[in-house]
Design an enzyme around this catalytic site. Structure first.
Site, PDB file in Angstrom:
ATOM      1  N   SER A 118      37.245  42.107  44.898  1.00  0.00           N
ATOM      2  CA  SER A 118      37.559  42.192  43.222  1.00  0.00           C
ATOM      3  C   SER A 118      37.073  42.677  42.458  1.00  0.00           C
ATOM      4  CB  SER A 118      38.142  40.982  42.522  1.00  0.00           C
ATOM      5  OG  SER A 118      36.869  40.883  42.401  1.00  0.00           O
ATOM      6  N   HIS A 139      42.911  44.835  46.759  1.00  0.00           N
ATOM      7  CA  HIS A 139      43.178  43.807  46.217  1.00  0.00           C
ATOM      8  C   HIS A 139      44.083  43.432  45.698  1.00  0.00           C
ATOM      9  CE1 HIS A 139      41.425  42.177  41.539  1.00  0.00           C
ATOM     10  NE2 HIS A 139      41.468  40.856  42.554  1.00  0.00           N
ATOM     11  N   GLU A 151      46.050  46.343  44.546  1.00  0.00           N
ATOM     12  CA  GLU A 151      44.711  47.583  43.786  1.00  0.00           C
ATOM     13  C   GLU A 151      44.946  48.543  45.289  1.00  0.00           C
ATOM     14  OE1 GLU A 151      42.822  47.333  39.527  1.00  0.00           O
ATOM     15  OE2 GLU A 151      42.465  45.809  41.142  1.00  0.00           O
ATOM     16  N   ASN A 189      40.096  43.977  36.704  1.00  0.00           N
ATOM     17  CA  ASN A 189      39.393  43.564  36.599  1.00  0.00           C
ATOM     18  C   ASN A 189      38.074  43.777  35.302  1.00  0.00           C
ATOM     19  OD1 ASN A 189      40.208  40.974  37.868  1.00  0.00           O
ATOM     20  ND2 ASN A 189      38.886  41.249  38.933  1.00  0.00           N
TER      21      ASN A 189
END
Length: 281
Positions: A118, A139, A151, A189
Protein backbone atom coordinates in the site's frame (compact mmCIF):
# COMPACT_ATOMS: atom_id res chain seq x y z
CA UNK A 1 -7.09 -16.51 -15.58
CA UNK A 2 -3.76 -17.73 -14.20
CA UNK A 3 -3.72 -21.49 -13.65
CA UNK A 4 -1.02 -22.15 -11.04
CA UNK A 5 -0.94 -19.48 -8.34
CA UNK A 6 1.20 -19.31 -5.21
CA UNK A 7 0.08 -17.10 -2.32
CA UNK A 8 2.75 -15.98 0.12
CA UNK A 9 1.21 -14.86 3.40
CA UNK A 10 -1.62 -15.86 5.69
CA UNK A 11 -3.14 -12.51 6.60
CA UNK A 12 -6.44 -10.93 5.61
CA UNK A 13 -5.28 -9.81 2.17
CA UNK A 14 -3.54 -13.08 1.29
CA UNK A 15 -6.49 -15.27 2.28
CA UNK A 16 -9.02 -12.94 0.65
CA UNK A 17 -7.21 -12.99 -2.69
CA UNK A 18 -6.63 -16.77 -2.41
CA UNK A 19 -10.36 -17.41 -1.93
CA UNK A 20 -11.30 -15.16 -4.84
CA UNK A 21 -8.77 -16.72 -7.23
CA UNK A 22 -9.82 -20.25 -6.30
CA UNK A 23 -13.49 -19.42 -6.88
CA UNK A 24 -12.57 -18.12 -10.31
CA UNK A 25 -10.83 -21.37 -11.26
CA UNK A 26 -7.16 -20.96 -10.38
CA UNK A 27 -5.25 -23.77 -8.69
CA UNK A 28 -4.10 -21.97 -5.56
CA UNK A 29 -1.31 -22.93 -3.18
CA UNK A 30 -0.86 -21.01 0.07
CA UNK A 31 2.58 -21.10 1.65
CA UNK A 32 2.59 -20.88 5.44
CA UNK A 33 5.90 -20.18 7.13
CA UNK A 34 4.45 -21.22 10.49
CA UNK A 35 2.93 -24.73 10.52
CA UNK A 36 1.07 -23.90 13.76
CA UNK A 37 -1.10 -21.46 11.77
CA UNK A 38 -2.16 -24.06 9.21
CA UNK A 39 -5.48 -25.09 10.76
CA UNK A 40 -6.50 -21.53 11.63
CA UNK A 41 -5.64 -20.37 8.11
CA UNK A 42 -7.60 -23.26 6.57
CA UNK A 43 -10.65 -22.31 8.62
CA UNK A 44 -10.30 -18.65 7.64
CA UNK A 45 -9.94 -19.49 3.94
CA UNK A 46 -12.90 -21.91 3.96
CA UNK A 47 -15.04 -19.28 5.66
CA UNK A 48 -13.98 -16.67 3.09
CA UNK A 49 -14.69 -19.06 0.23
CA UNK A 50 -18.23 -19.66 1.48
CA UNK A 51 -18.91 -15.94 2.02
CA UNK A 52 -17.37 -14.91 -1.28
CA UNK A 53 -19.21 -17.67 -3.16
CA UNK A 54 -22.56 -16.47 -1.80
CA UNK A 55 -21.69 -12.88 -2.74
CA UNK A 56 -20.70 -13.81 -6.30
CA UNK A 57 -23.72 -16.04 -6.80
CA UNK A 58 -26.03 -13.30 -5.53
CA UNK A 59 -24.51 -11.00 -8.14
CA UNK A 60 -25.11 -13.77 -10.73
CA UNK A 61 -21.38 -14.09 -11.42
CA UNK A 62 -19.72 -17.33 -12.44
CA UNK A 63 -17.96 -19.31 -9.71
CA UNK A 64 -16.01 -22.57 -9.58
CA UNK A 65 -18.09 -25.19 -7.73
CA UNK A 66 -15.04 -27.03 -6.44
CA UNK A 67 -12.32 -24.45 -5.72
CA UNK A 68 -8.77 -25.81 -5.51
CA UNK A 69 -6.62 -24.64 -2.59
CA UNK A 70 -3.75 -26.51 -0.99
CA UNK A 71 -1.48 -25.52 1.88
CA UNK A 72 2.25 -26.09 2.17
CA UNK A 73 4.81 -25.23 4.83
CA UNK A 74 8.02 -25.85 2.88
CA UNK A 75 9.00 -24.17 -0.42
CA UNK A 76 10.42 -27.41 -1.79
CA UNK A 77 6.90 -28.88 -1.78
CA UNK A 78 6.12 -26.72 -4.82
CA UNK A 79 6.69 -28.88 -7.86
CA UNK A 80 4.64 -27.23 -10.60
CA UNK A 81 5.62 -24.24 -12.70
CA UNK A 82 4.01 -21.12 -11.31
CA UNK A 83 2.09 -18.63 -13.45
CA UNK A 84 1.60 -16.08 -10.68
CA UNK A 85 3.05 -15.41 -7.25
CA UNK A 86 0.96 -13.09 -5.09
CA UNK A 87 3.12 -11.97 -2.18
CA UNK A 88 1.27 -10.43 0.76
CA UNK A 89 3.73 -10.63 3.64
CA UNK A 90 4.24 -7.78 6.09
CA UNK A 91 4.65 -4.23 4.76
CA UNK A 92 8.42 -4.10 5.03
CA UNK A 93 10.89 -3.89 2.15
CA UNK A 94 13.55 -6.14 3.68
CA UNK A 95 10.97 -8.83 4.56
CA UNK A 96 9.55 -8.80 1.04
CA UNK A 97 13.00 -9.08 -0.50
CA UNK A 98 13.87 -11.91 1.89
CA UNK A 99 10.78 -13.82 0.68
CA UNK A 100 11.77 -13.21 -2.96
CA UNK A 101 15.16 -14.74 -2.28
CA UNK A 102 13.58 -17.74 -0.56
CA UNK A 103 11.56 -18.59 -3.67
CA UNK A 104 14.12 -17.51 -6.26
CA UNK A 105 14.69 -21.04 -7.59
CA UNK A 106 10.99 -21.87 -7.91
CA UNK A 107 10.10 -19.22 -10.47
CA UNK A 108 10.77 -19.08 -14.20
CA UNK A 109 10.94 -16.41 -16.91
CA UNK A 110 7.13 -16.61 -17.34
CA UNK A 111 6.21 -16.24 -13.66
CA UNK A 112 4.63 -12.91 -12.76
CA UNK A 113 5.42 -11.75 -9.24
CA UNK A 114 2.82 -9.37 -7.77
CA UNK A 115 3.63 -7.74 -4.46
CA UNK A 116 0.70 -6.51 -2.39
CA UNK A 117 1.79 -3.18 -0.97
CA UNK A 118 0.00 0.00 0.00
CA UNK A 119 2.99 2.33 0.23
CA UNK A 120 6.37 0.74 -0.55
CA UNK A 121 8.46 1.45 -3.66
CA UNK A 122 7.63 -1.24 -6.21
CA UNK A 123 10.70 -0.30 -8.27
CA UNK A 124 12.95 -0.91 -5.28
CA UNK A 125 11.34 -4.31 -4.69
CA UNK A 126 11.60 -5.19 -8.39
CA UNK A 127 15.33 -4.42 -8.42
CA UNK A 128 15.93 -7.67 -6.52
CA UNK A 129 13.67 -9.85 -8.69
CA UNK A 130 15.20 -12.34 -11.10
CA UNK A 131 12.94 -11.40 -14.03
CA UNK A 132 12.39 -7.69 -13.55
CA UNK A 133 9.98 -7.23 -16.46
CA UNK A 134 7.54 -9.65 -14.74
CA UNK A 135 7.36 -7.79 -11.42
CA UNK A 136 4.70 -5.28 -10.36
CA UNK A 137 2.61 -4.09 -7.44
CA UNK A 138 -1.02 -5.05 -6.85
CA UNK A 139 -2.90 -3.20 -4.14
CA UNK A 140 -6.17 -4.91 -3.25
CA UNK A 141 -8.45 -3.37 -0.65
CA UNK A 142 -10.02 -4.90 2.43
CA UNK A 143 -12.36 -6.77 2.38
CA UNK A 144 -11.18 -8.24 -0.92
CA UNK A 145 -14.51 -9.81 -1.84
CA UNK A 146 -16.53 -6.60 -1.71
CA UNK A 147 -14.04 -3.81 -2.51
CA UNK A 148 -14.16 -3.13 -6.23
CA UNK A 149 -10.82 -1.42 -6.77
CA UNK A 150 -7.31 -2.74 -7.43
CA UNK A 151 -4.36 -0.40 -7.91
CA UNK A 152 -1.82 -1.75 -10.43
CA UNK A 153 1.65 -0.30 -9.91
CA UNK A 154 4.30 -1.13 -12.51
CA UNK A 155 7.95 -0.79 -11.57
CA UNK A 156 10.22 1.08 -13.97
CA UNK A 157 11.27 -2.30 -15.39
CA UNK A 158 7.76 -3.84 -15.74
CA UNK A 159 6.81 -4.85 -19.28
CA UNK A 160 3.58 -3.81 -20.97
CA UNK A 161 2.68 -7.50 -21.43
CA UNK A 162 2.86 -8.04 -17.66
CA UNK A 163 0.63 -5.04 -17.01
CA UNK A 164 -1.91 -6.21 -19.59
CA UNK A 165 -1.94 -9.74 -18.14
CA UNK A 166 -2.68 -8.43 -14.66
CA UNK A 167 -5.30 -5.95 -15.92
CA UNK A 168 -7.06 -8.91 -17.55
CA UNK A 169 -6.84 -10.86 -14.28
CA UNK A 170 -8.46 -8.00 -12.36
CA UNK A 171 -11.27 -7.89 -14.90
CA UNK A 172 -11.78 -11.66 -14.58
CA UNK A 173 -11.99 -11.18 -10.81
CA UNK A 174 -14.74 -8.59 -11.41
CA UNK A 175 -12.53 -5.77 -10.14
CA UNK A 176 -11.92 -2.34 -11.61
CA UNK A 177 -8.21 -1.58 -11.91
CA UNK A 178 -6.44 1.76 -12.05
CA UNK A 179 -2.89 2.12 -13.33
CA UNK A 180 -0.66 4.13 -10.98
CA UNK A 181 2.90 5.33 -11.40
CA UNK A 182 5.20 4.05 -8.66
CA UNK A 183 5.08 6.86 -6.10
CA UNK A 184 4.64 7.05 -2.31
CA UNK A 185 1.17 5.90 -1.24
CA UNK A 186 -0.07 5.53 -4.85
CA UNK A 187 -3.54 7.14 -5.17
CA UNK A 188 -5.86 5.99 -2.41
CA UNK A 189 -3.50 6.00 0.55
CA UNK A 190 -1.80 9.20 -0.60
CA UNK A 191 -5.18 10.90 -0.16
CA UNK A 192 -6.86 8.80 2.52
CA UNK A 193 -4.24 8.25 5.21
CA UNK A 194 -3.21 11.93 5.57
CA UNK A 195 -6.92 12.75 5.96
CA UNK A 196 -7.17 10.20 8.77
CA UNK A 197 -4.00 11.63 10.32
CA UNK A 198 -5.49 15.15 10.20
CA UNK A 199 -8.63 13.86 11.93
CA UNK A 200 -6.38 12.51 14.71
CA UNK A 201 -4.70 15.94 14.93
CA UNK A 202 -8.14 17.56 15.33
CA UNK A 203 -8.92 15.16 18.17
CA UNK A 204 -5.47 15.67 19.71
CA UNK A 205 -5.93 19.46 19.67
CA UNK A 206 -9.38 19.27 21.23
CA UNK A 207 -11.14 20.78 18.21
CA UNK A 208 -14.00 18.29 18.58
CA UNK A 209 -14.80 14.88 20.03
CA UNK A 210 -14.20 11.72 18.00
CA UNK A 211 -17.95 11.30 17.55
CA UNK A 212 -18.37 14.86 16.23
CA UNK A 213 -15.40 14.55 13.85
CA UNK A 214 -16.74 11.31 12.40
CA UNK A 215 -20.32 12.60 12.18
CA UNK A 216 -19.16 15.77 10.41
CA UNK A 217 -17.37 13.80 7.69
CA UNK A 218 -20.22 11.32 7.30
CA UNK A 219 -22.87 14.01 6.86
CA UNK A 220 -20.75 16.80 5.40
CA UNK A 221 -18.69 14.78 2.92
CA UNK A 222 -20.97 11.75 2.43
CA UNK A 223 -18.30 9.36 3.69
CA UNK A 224 -19.77 5.97 4.65
CA UNK A 225 -17.89 6.12 7.97
CA UNK A 226 -15.89 8.75 9.80
CA UNK A 227 -12.09 8.90 9.55
CA UNK A 228 -11.43 7.78 13.13
CA UNK A 229 -13.76 4.79 12.82
CA UNK A 230 -12.05 4.02 9.51
CA UNK A 231 -8.63 4.19 11.19
CA UNK A 232 -9.84 1.57 13.67
CA UNK A 233 -11.07 -0.60 10.77
CA UNK A 234 -7.79 -0.31 8.84
CA UNK A 235 -5.67 -0.63 11.97
CA UNK A 236 -3.96 2.32 13.63
CA UNK A 237 -0.62 0.55 13.27
CA UNK A 238 -1.18 0.28 9.51
CA UNK A 239 -2.14 3.96 9.31
CA UNK A 240 1.00 4.93 11.23
CA UNK A 241 3.18 2.71 9.05
CA UNK A 242 1.83 4.32 5.87
CA UNK A 243 2.25 7.85 7.28
CA UNK A 244 5.84 7.04 8.25
CA UNK A 245 6.46 5.66 4.75
CA UNK A 246 5.02 8.79 3.13
CA UNK A 247 7.06 11.03 5.41
CA UNK A 248 10.29 9.09 4.90
CA UNK A 249 9.80 8.97 1.11
CA UNK A 250 9.01 12.65 0.62
CA UNK A 251 10.48 14.49 3.65
CA UNK A 252 7.33 16.61 3.42
CA UNK A 253 6.07 17.83 6.82
CA UNK A 254 2.44 17.45 5.73
CA UNK A 255 2.94 13.69 6.08
CA UNK A 256 4.32 13.84 9.62
CA UNK A 257 2.26 11.43 11.75
CA UNK A 258 0.27 12.73 14.69
CA UNK A 259 1.82 12.08 18.07
CA UNK A 260 -1.56 10.81 19.31
CA UNK A 261 -1.57 8.22 16.51
CA UNK A 262 1.88 7.10 17.65
CA UNK A 263 0.67 6.85 21.26
CA UNK A 264 -2.33 4.76 20.21
CA UNK A 265 0.02 2.28 18.56
CA UNK A 266 2.47 2.32 21.49
CA UNK A 267 -0.46 1.49 23.79
CA UNK A 268 -1.64 -1.36 21.58
CA UNK A 269 -4.90 0.45 20.77
CA UNK A 270 -4.89 -0.67 17.17
CA UNK A 271 -8.62 -0.64 16.50
CA UNK A 272 -11.01 -3.47 15.78
CA UNK A 273 -8.33 -6.17 15.73
CA UNK A 274 -7.45 -5.44 19.37
CA UNK A 275 -11.03 -4.51 20.37
CA UNK A 276 -9.90 -1.03 21.40
CA UNK A 277 -8.84 1.97 19.33
CA UNK A 278 -10.46 5.36 19.07
CA UNK A 279 -13.60 3.40 19.89
CA UNK A 280 -14.19 0.23 21.93
CA UNK A 281 -15.36 -2.93 20.13
Amino acid sequence: MFDKVLILGAGTMATGVAALLALKGSNVTIYLRCKEKEEATKEAVNSLINKTKRRLQKAKLEVCEHPSIQFITKPEHIEEKLDLVFEAVSEDTSTKIEVQNEFRNLINENTIWATNTSSLSVTKLASNYKYKDNFLGLHFFNPVASMELVEIIPAMSTSLDTVQSVKKLCSELNKTSVLVNDSPGFIVNRLLIPMINEAVVLLENGVASKEEIDLAMKLGAHHPMGPLALADLIGNDVCLSIMNSLYDSTNDSKYRPSYLLKKMVYAGHLGRKTAVGFYDY
